[in-house]
Design an enzyme around this catalytic site. Structure first.
Site, short mmCIF file in Angstrom:
data_model
loop_
_atom_site.label_atom_id
_atom_site.label_comp_id
_atom_site.label_asym_id
_atom_site.label_seq_id
_atom_site.Cartn_x
_atom_site.Cartn_y
_atom_site.Cartn_z
N ASN A 7 0.87 -1.17 0.00
CA ASN A 7 0.00 0.00 0.00
C ASN A 7 0.91 1.22 0.00
OD1 ASN A 7 -1.83 2.01 0.42
ND2 ASN A 7 -2.77 1.11 2.25
N ARG A 91 -2.70 -2.01 -3.37
CA ARG A 91 -3.97 -1.32 -3.11
C ARG A 91 -3.98 -0.03 -3.92
NH1 ARG A 91 -5.22 3.17 1.06
NH2 ARG A 91 -7.45 3.32 0.78
N HIS A 180 -13.43 2.24 0.24
CA HIS A 180 -13.40 1.13 1.21
C HIS A 180 -14.02 -0.14 0.62
CE1 HIS A 180 -13.60 4.23 4.74
NE2 HIS A 180 -12.34 3.93 4.48
N ASN A 211 -10.86 5.71 11.02
CA ASN A 211 -10.58 7.14 10.94
C ASN A 211 -11.37 7.72 9.75
OD1 ASN A 211 -9.45 9.47 11.81
ND2 ASN A 211 -7.65 9.24 10.48
N ARG A 241 -12.93 14.43 8.61
CA ARG A 241 -13.73 14.86 7.45
C ARG A 241 -15.15 15.18 7.88
NH1 ARG A 241 -11.98 9.82 4.46
NH2 ARG A 241 -9.88 10.27 3.74
N ASP A 283 -9.54 11.05 17.31
CA ASP A 283 -9.47 9.66 17.77
C ASP A 283 -10.64 9.34 18.70
OD1 ASP A 283 -8.76 7.31 19.34
OD2 ASP A 283 -6.79 7.51 18.43
N GLU A 334 -14.93 -2.11 15.20
CA GLU A 334 -14.52 -3.38 15.83
C GLU A 334 -14.30 -3.22 17.33
OE1 GLU A 334 -11.11 -5.06 13.71
OE2 GLU A 334 -12.03 -4.44 11.83
N GLU A 385 -8.19 -5.96 4.65
CA GLU A 385 -8.09 -5.58 3.24
C GLU A 385 -6.87 -6.23 2.58
OE1 GLU A 385 -9.50 -1.10 3.07
OE2 GLU A 385 -8.91 -1.71 5.07
#
Ligand code: AMP
Length: 403
Positions: A7, A91, A180, A211, A241, A283, A334, A385
């Protein structure tokens, strides 16, 4: 077969080496601060202690070379030599309308990814540097690209078009793409396997809440709608965002605050969301802690985050005329039982009943958190992923070898 998953970002490169015989991770790591002084390589072999090296890494080609050096190092490595790397999977954030699935890299594919630079100016050029860096270091190794947008290419026009002049779609491909996708695809198939029910028979809402955050309606096993749009800014409130807002705010704020296009873009992507409302952090752990200590702005941020997510779940249940499975994944999804409880508490009208004890359990496995009597099955499904990228790479490379 051993597959290296990469990635690549503009100044970083994350990697994982998979043994596909049993899908185990042999090593993982990251290179940070590429192109800056004192770049850092952190290498984590599965059965040996982590190592960290600080040195000058000026470009992605050198970064990939360092990764290979680490993987084949006599002391910290997990391979005898680089010939053991059978394929590399990347990715890629944006596949536009061209890429509806993962593909093996060739000149044409590279050109098309380049053509899509405008749609993902921060990500796709960095991914291309990753592909070229692998090509330079491992010229005979096949590479596969896996797109964040590909899973959502099944969305119907009613979901992906914006109600703006059609010429903008025709000329500039202004439409909703969604992101995603690799995660939504992975967790939905995990959920189907866990439930022992074919995906085609399930109406699912998948909440990838990390995030960055997005929510996807999955109908007949395909993405039917998703909350992120032409860019990852649309949809849910996220760490930094804004998610959905009145587009007229943009010119208004630019005018009032004398902001440039770049400044307003940066405000909405990097200085909004949870960070802006809480005035504290992007966070979720910190926001939850402050909320528990009585901080009213943190509580407002949390409540807005939950409310906006709940509205999307309700909208997607309406869009699919029902919902059988609600699933949570990624960092917040999660790990935060508080968030899951708050979201589900307001969805009892859909037949969602959480089991408090199940919801509190911490585990790395897919699990139920709904009560046995719940009409909708609510699951926590850890995302992976990288594994899906490794699987797609394995499958495509095998298919190519057998053809
Ligand atoms: P991701 O982007 O999927 O890596 O998710 C990162 C986010 O997960 C961070 O912003 C954290 O706030 C959140 N997170 C991780 N662990 C927890 C936790 N135990 N409780 C709440 N949020 C968490």
């Amino acid at each position: 077969m051993k597959i290296l998953v990469i990635n690549a970002g503009s100044s970083s490169l994350k990697y994982q080496l998979y043994n596909m015989t049993d899908e185990t991770v042999l090593a993982s790591g990251r290179v940070e601060r590429i192109g800056m002084d004192s770049s850092i390589v952190t290498h984590e072999p599965a059965d040996k202690p982590e190592v960290r090296h600080v040195s000058e890494i000026l470009d992605h080609t050198t970064a990939v070379k360092r990764v290979i050096d680490m993987l084949t190092d006599a002391e910290h490595g997990v391979l005898h030599n680089m010939n053991e790397i059978d394929a590399v999977g990347h990715r890629i954030v944006h596949g536009g309308e061209t890429f509806k699935d993962s593909v093996v890299v060739n000149q044409e594919v590279k050109l098309e990814i380049k053509r899509l630079f405008d749609l993902a100016p921060l990500h796709n050029p960095a991914h291309m540097m990753g592909i070229n860096a692998v090509e330079a270091n491992l010229p005979n190794v096949p590479q596969v690209v896996v797109f964040d947008t590909a899973f959502h290419q099944t969305m119907p026009r009613t979901s992906y078009l914006y109600p703006i002049p059609t010429v903008l779609y025709n000329r500039h491909k202004v439409r909703r793409y969604g992101f995603h996708g690799t995660s939504h695809k992975y967790v939905s198939s995990q959920a189907s396997a866990f439930l022992g029910q074919p995906l085609e028979q399930l109406k699912m809402v998948s909440c990838h809440i990390g995030n960055g955050a997005s929510c996807t309606a999955i109908l007949d096993g395909k993405s039917f709608d998703t909350s992120m749009g032409m860019t990852p800014l649309e949809g849910l409130m996220m760490g930094t965002r804004s998610g959905d807002l009145d587009p007229a705010i943009v010119p208004y704020v630019m005018n009032k605050e004398e902001l440039t296009l770049n400044e307003v873009n940066s405000m909405l992507n990097k200085h909004s969301g949870m960070l802006a409302v809480s005035g504290l952090s992007s966070d979720m752990r910190e926001v939850e802690q402050a909320m528990n200590e009585g901080d009213s702005r943190a509580k407002l941020a949390f409540d807005m985050y939950v409310y906006r997510l709940r509205k999307y779940i309700g909208a997607y249940a309406a869009g699919m005329n029902g919902i059988d499975v609600l699933l949570f994944t990624a960092g917040v999804g999660e790990n935060s039982s508080t968030l899951r409880r708050a979201v589900c508490e307001g969805l009892t009208f859909l037949g969602i009943e959480l089991d408090e004890e199940r919801n509190s359990v911490r585990s790395k496995e897919t699990r139920y958190i709904s009560a046995d009597s719940s009409k909708v099955k609510v699951l926590v499904v850890p995302t992976n992923e990288e594994l899906l990228i490794a699987r797609d790479t394995y499958e495509l490379v095998q298919r190519k070898q057998n053809s």
